[in-house]
Design a protein around this motif. Structure first.
Motif, PDB file in Angstrom:
ATOM      1  N   GLY A   2      52.410  60.596  19.967  1.00 22.28           N
ATOM      2  CA  GLY A   2      51.075  60.026  20.013  1.00 22.28           C
ATOM      3  C   GLY A   2      50.287  60.558  21.193  1.00 22.28           C
ATOM      4  N   PHE A 119      53.808  57.806  21.979  1.00 22.78           N
ATOM      5  CA  PHE A 119      54.815  56.982  21.320  1.00 22.78           C
ATOM      6  C   PHE A 119      56.236  57.503  21.513  1.00 22.78           C
ATOM      7  N   LYS A 140      59.229  50.505  16.629  1.00 24.79           N
ATOM      8  CA  LYS A 140      57.817  50.282  16.310  1.00 24.79           C
ATOM      9  C   LYS A 140      56.952  51.408  16.857  1.00 24.79           C
ATOM     10  N   ARG A 144      54.527  54.121  14.710  1.00 28.76           N
ATOM     11  CA  ARG A 144      53.142  54.516  15.007  1.00 28.76           C
ATOM     12  C   ARG A 144      53.012  56.030  15.120  1.00 28.76           C
ATOM     13  N   LYS A 146      54.523  57.953  13.182  1.00 30.40           N
ATOM     14  CA  LYS A 146      54.795  58.428  11.819  1.00 30.40           C
ATOM     15  C   LYS A 146      56.175  59.074  11.690  1.00 30.40           C
TER      16      LYS A 146
END
Length: 325
Positions: A2, A119, A140, A144, A146
């Motif tokens: 991310g 992430f 989790k 986020r 993917k």
């Protein structure tokens, strides 16, 4: 991976990070290092007004805000306020400035980055911890990002660890996340199985009502006793009226289950701390559930005591003896 700034170097942490154990006590700013004008945010933090504390810290002059102690304070209060992007910016690289709090800073950074990114970096830090909760947060974060395959592998391990260490609520939280991963991976059967498991085994869980709603949306059957248990055990002062409306609708749909629905009403009131209403509800249920009469009178007595009706409580406690002459 991310978005976001580069994470603190992983090699800087000599011990596993326990992100779930860090508290604001770890990051107090002493009066000797804090300028007088920060009293406003400190007072807000003492009153747990994290949003105001974050806002006041951000209003400080840039030069003041760049002090290590204030960056740390901003990172912590921003996490509590749900301002995760702000927290990441404040905490990035800060462990080199305050080496004594390296572990705590990395833990706060990971919590924020798991929501705002980066992430993959957050997951890497969180996975240094042996805690089930940190593995769940890592999974989790990877969702986020993917990276569903890696997220699934991590959550599967977290569930096994929770089972092995008998972390019951940890397993429930992990299974909820596995259901989310299953939905994202187009595995509706697995998701439904996890939701039903939660309803069956943790009727008071924070997510149990969402699980029921998702099962209903997918037209999955849920037995009446399980549905009533989930509704009554997850009742709160804020949702009590809606809960009772739903239970009443179930009572009309299942007229032969009067004892079960009356008992669910009473349990919902008791769990939501509506004790005066619970007394009447337990009394009303008692004639329809003779086998449970001692238990119902006991909880009616407890509800009466908690509502301030000591005479009524004593009378009901004495009546329990009548069930066992």
């Amino acid at each position: 991976m991310g978005g976001g700034a580069a994470p603190p170097a992983a090699s800087s942490v000599p011990r596993p990070v326990d992100a779930s154990a860090i508290t604001t006590a770890s990051v107090r700013v002493t009066p000797a290092t804090a300028a007088p004008q920060v009293d406003g945010w400190r007072e807000a933090a003492r009153h747990l007004d994290w949003t105001l504390a974050t806002t006041l810290l951000l209003k400080l002059p840039a030069a003041e805000r760049e002090k290590s102690e204030l960056r740390l304070a901003l990172g912590v209060v921003a996490v509590h306020a749900g301002e995760h992007k702000t927290a990441v910016a404040a905490l990035t690289g800060l462990e080199t400035k305050i080496p004594m709090l390296r572990q705590e800073i990395r833990a706060w950074y990971a919590q924020a980055a798991a929501v705002a990114g980066p992430f993959e970096a957050a997951a890497a830090i969180l996975l240094e911890s042996p805690k089930v909760a940190d593995s769940v947060l890592a999974a989790k974060a990877l969702m986020r990002a993917k990276n569903l395959k890696k997220a699934r592998a991590i959550i599967d391990k977290a569930i096994k660890r929770a089972q092995r260490t008998k972390r019951v609520r940890g397993e429930a939280g992990a299974r909820w996340v596995r259901a989310q991963i299953a939905v994202a991976s187009n595995q509706p059967t697995l998701a439904a199985a996890e939701w039903l498991w939660l309803v069956k085994t943790h009727p008071g869980h924070d997510n149990v009502r969402d699980a029921l709603a998702k099962l209903d949306a997918g037209k999955h059957a849920v037995a009446l006793d399980l549905r009533l248990a989930a509704l009554s055990e997850s009742a709160t002062p804020g949702n009590l009226d809606g809960t009772l409306t739903t239970i009443d609708a179930l009572a009309k749909k299942h007229p032969t289950e009067k004892a079960a629905t009356l008992l669910a009403r009473a349990k919902a009131m008791y769990g939501a701390r509506a004790y005066k209403r619970a007394v009447a509800a337990y009394d009303a249920a008692s004639p329809f559930a003779a086998a449970l009469a001692p238990e119902l009178r006991y909880y009616a007595a407890r509800a009466a005591a908690r509502s301030g009706d000591e005479v009524g409580a004593i009378r009901r406690f004495h009546s329990i003896q009548a069930c066992h002459p």
